[in-house]
Enzyme design. Structure first.
Site, PDB file in Angstrom:
ATOM      1  N   TYR A  61       0.831  -1.191   0.000  1.00  0.00           N
ATOM      2  CA  TYR A  61       0.000   0.000   0.000  1.00  0.00           C
ATOM      3  C   TYR A  61       0.870   1.246   0.000  1.00  0.00           C
ATOM      4  O   TYR A  61       1.662   1.468   0.923  1.00  0.00           O
ATOM      5  CB  TYR A  61      -0.930   0.043   1.211  1.00  0.00           C
ATOM      6  CG  TYR A  61      -1.988  -1.036   1.270  1.00  0.00           C
ATOM      7  CD1 TYR A  61      -2.252  -1.856   0.174  1.00  0.00           C
ATOM      8  CD2 TYR A  61      -2.730  -1.246   2.422  1.00  0.00           C
ATOM      9  CE1 TYR A  61      -3.215  -2.847   0.239  1.00  0.00           C
ATOM     10  CE2 TYR A  61      -3.701  -2.224   2.492  1.00  0.00           C
ATOM     11  CZ  TYR A  61      -3.936  -3.034   1.403  1.00  0.00           C
ATOM     12  OH  TYR A  61      -4.895  -4.011   1.472  1.00  0.00           O
ATOM     13  N   LEU A 214     -17.987  -2.713   0.387  1.00  0.00           N
ATOM     14  CA  LEU A 214     -18.852  -1.805  -0.377  1.00  0.00           C
ATOM     15  C   LEU A 214     -18.548  -1.869  -1.867  1.00  0.00           C
ATOM     16  O   LEU A 214     -18.951  -0.988  -2.632  1.00  0.00           O
ATOM     17  CB  LEU A 214     -18.696  -0.364   0.131  1.00  0.00           C
ATOM     18  CG  LEU A 214     -19.140  -0.119   1.570  1.00  0.00           C
ATOM     19  CD1 LEU A 214     -18.933   1.343   1.963  1.00  0.00           C
ATOM     20  CD2 LEU A 214     -20.598  -0.510   1.764  1.00  0.00           C
ATOM     21  N   ALA A 215     -17.831  -2.910  -2.275  1.00  0.00           N
ATOM     22  CA  ALA A 215     -17.512  -3.102  -3.695  1.00  0.00           C
ATOM     23  C   ALA A 215     -16.828  -1.880  -4.286  1.00  0.00           C
ATOM     24  O   ALA A 215     -17.187  -1.389  -5.353  1.00  0.00           O
ATOM     25  CB  ALA A 215     -18.769  -3.443  -4.492  1.00  0.00           C
ATOM     26  N   GLY A 216     -15.821  -1.395  -3.574  1.00  0.00           N
ATOM     27  CA  GLY A 216     -15.082  -0.235  -4.061  1.00  0.00           C
ATOM     28  C   GLY A 216     -15.929   1.017  -4.150  1.00  0.00           C
ATOM     29  O   GLY A 216     -15.647   1.904  -4.961  1.00  0.00           O
ATOM     30  N   GLY A 217     -16.972   1.119  -3.314  1.00  0.00           N
ATOM     31  CA  GLY A 217     -17.848   2.291  -3.308  1.00  0.00           C
ATOM     32  C   GLY A 217     -19.097   2.124  -4.149  1.00  0.00           C
ATOM     33  O   GLY A 217     -20.007   2.957  -4.087  1.00  0.00           O
ATOM     34  N   LEU A 218     -19.185   1.033  -4.926  1.00  0.00           N
ATOM     35  CA  LEU A 218     -20.349   0.825  -5.783  1.00  0.00           C
ATOM     36  C   LEU A 218     -21.642   0.694  -4.972  1.00  0.00           C
ATOM     37  O   LEU A 218     -22.724   1.000  -5.474  1.00  0.00           O
ATOM     38  CB  LEU A 218     -20.162  -0.424  -6.645  1.00  0.00           C
ATOM     39  CG  LEU A 218     -19.142  -0.320  -7.782  1.00  0.00           C
ATOM     40  CD1 LEU A 218     -18.929  -1.683  -8.416  1.00  0.00           C
ATOM     41  CD2 LEU A 218     -19.601   0.687  -8.828  1.00  0.00           C
TER      42      LEU A 218
END
Length: 349
Positions: A61, A214-218
């Site tokens: 990261y 959250l599915a990358g914000g989806l």
């Protein structure tokens, strides 16, 4: 904040984990976020106040900067948290600067310890499968790190079901330290983990840490059929997770928004609460670029969904039964275990 046992270990972890992929200014994750050192301190403050006791990072990261910032932010309070990090991804240009060889794992662990300013890592996770290094070598190295006191527990991430079971079998056969957890992608947007990884965890006694719940914000509610946000990860070249069925995605988001409105909370909180209630899940990893996002996510720990709300979300996001699961649902329903039922139960009603 609730706390759950991490697999068969004696370790208790909060149901929400602070993820740090957004922390740091550079590297492959720069498009996700660029939280500076002061921001990292503030995020950790908020999480500690909310009862979070696990922080998850990785050497890759921001090319190590995330670990450095976490280490600096924890000066004087390291004993208040459990630290998890990962190794496997490339950390240099050399032929041995990636993978799960003894050479790379030992070097990666020592480097993470220096960046995190600590004498031990509470949960050391192999970040991805390495099909070119014998598992015996990887697991023996991890066992040595535990026995040296540099690592307390070990886990894996992004393994397939057969790879996970092979590793557990080798650990048992050679009397080596065993994975206590796996960190996997699992969300309403994509429930493929329910085919093999969730049942394997239930059967073998592993904890499940969920990345990108959250599915990358989806699933945040920002992305709708008729409206797109002005900013967001999916407006960049970042393509994790892939979207297989856009219509289904928007159906799920519509349901999340509607249920959230009924509770007076965000769609993101509903998505997190749903995943926290799934069989085998120990903790979900939350990360944020902005303080208000983190505060909203933290509030999900207190959200209780009704059985009807869960059933609605189950139905709208259910993965199709692949073979042999549809056959087992038809012909083996009289002799199914708890692990089997984590996938098949809804299909038996």
């Amino acid at each position: 904040m609730d706390y759950r046992q991490l697999g068969r270990s004696g370790l208790r972890v909060s149901t929400l984990t602070l993820g740090t992929m957004t922390i740091g200014p550079s590297g492959p994750s720069a498009s996700i976020g660029s939280v500076d050192l002061d921001g990292a301190r503030r995020q950790i403050d908020l999480c500690l106040d909310a009862g979070v006791n696990l922080i998850d990072t990785a050497d890759v990261y921001s090319a190590g900067v995330s670990e450095e910032f976490v280490g600096q932010a924890l000066i004087g309070r390291r004993d208040r948290v459990l630290l998890a990090t990962k190794a496997r991804m490339p950390m240099g240009e050399g032929p041995n600067d990636a993978g799960l060889s003894r050479h790379h794992l030992i070097e990666a662990c020592e480097a993470s310890l220096r960046r995190l300013r600590t004498d031990h890592i509470d949960l050391y996770q192999v970040h991805e499968w390495d099909g070119q290094t014998p598992l015996e070598e990887t697991l023996d190295t991890l066992d040595g790190l535990v026995r040296a006191g540099k690592v307390r527990y070990i886990g894996c991430s992004n393994y397939a079901g057969w790879q996970l079971l092979k590793a557990l079998g080798i650990s048992e056969r050679l009397h080596l330290q065993r994975f206590v957890s796996q960190q996997i992608y699992y969300s309403l947007q994509a429930r493929e983990a329910e085919y093999e990884l969730v049942p394997a965890s239930l059967d073998q006694g592993l904890g499940i840490l969920v990345w990108s719940p959250l599915a990358g914000g989806l699933l945040s509610g920002k992305y709708r059929r008729d409206a797109q946000p002005q900013e967001g990860r999916h407006l960049t070249d970042w393509d994790e997770p892939p979207v297989r069925d856009e219509d289904q995605l928007y159906d799920i988001v519509d349901a999340l928004v509607e249920i959230g409105e009924a509770h007076g909370v965000s769609a993101a909180q509903v998505a997190l609460a749903y995943t926290l209630g799934r069989p085998g899940v120990t903790s979900v990893v939350i990360g944020a670029r902005k303080e208000e996002q983190l505060l909203d996510n933290l509030a999900a720990a207190d959200l209780e969904l009704s059985s009807d709300e869960r059933a609605r979300l189950d139905a709208i996001s259910a993965p199709p039964l692949l073979y042999p699961y549809w056959h087992q649902a038809k012909t083996a329903s009289d002799r199914l275990s708890e692990a089997d039922l984590s996938l098949l139960a809804p299909h038996l009603r």
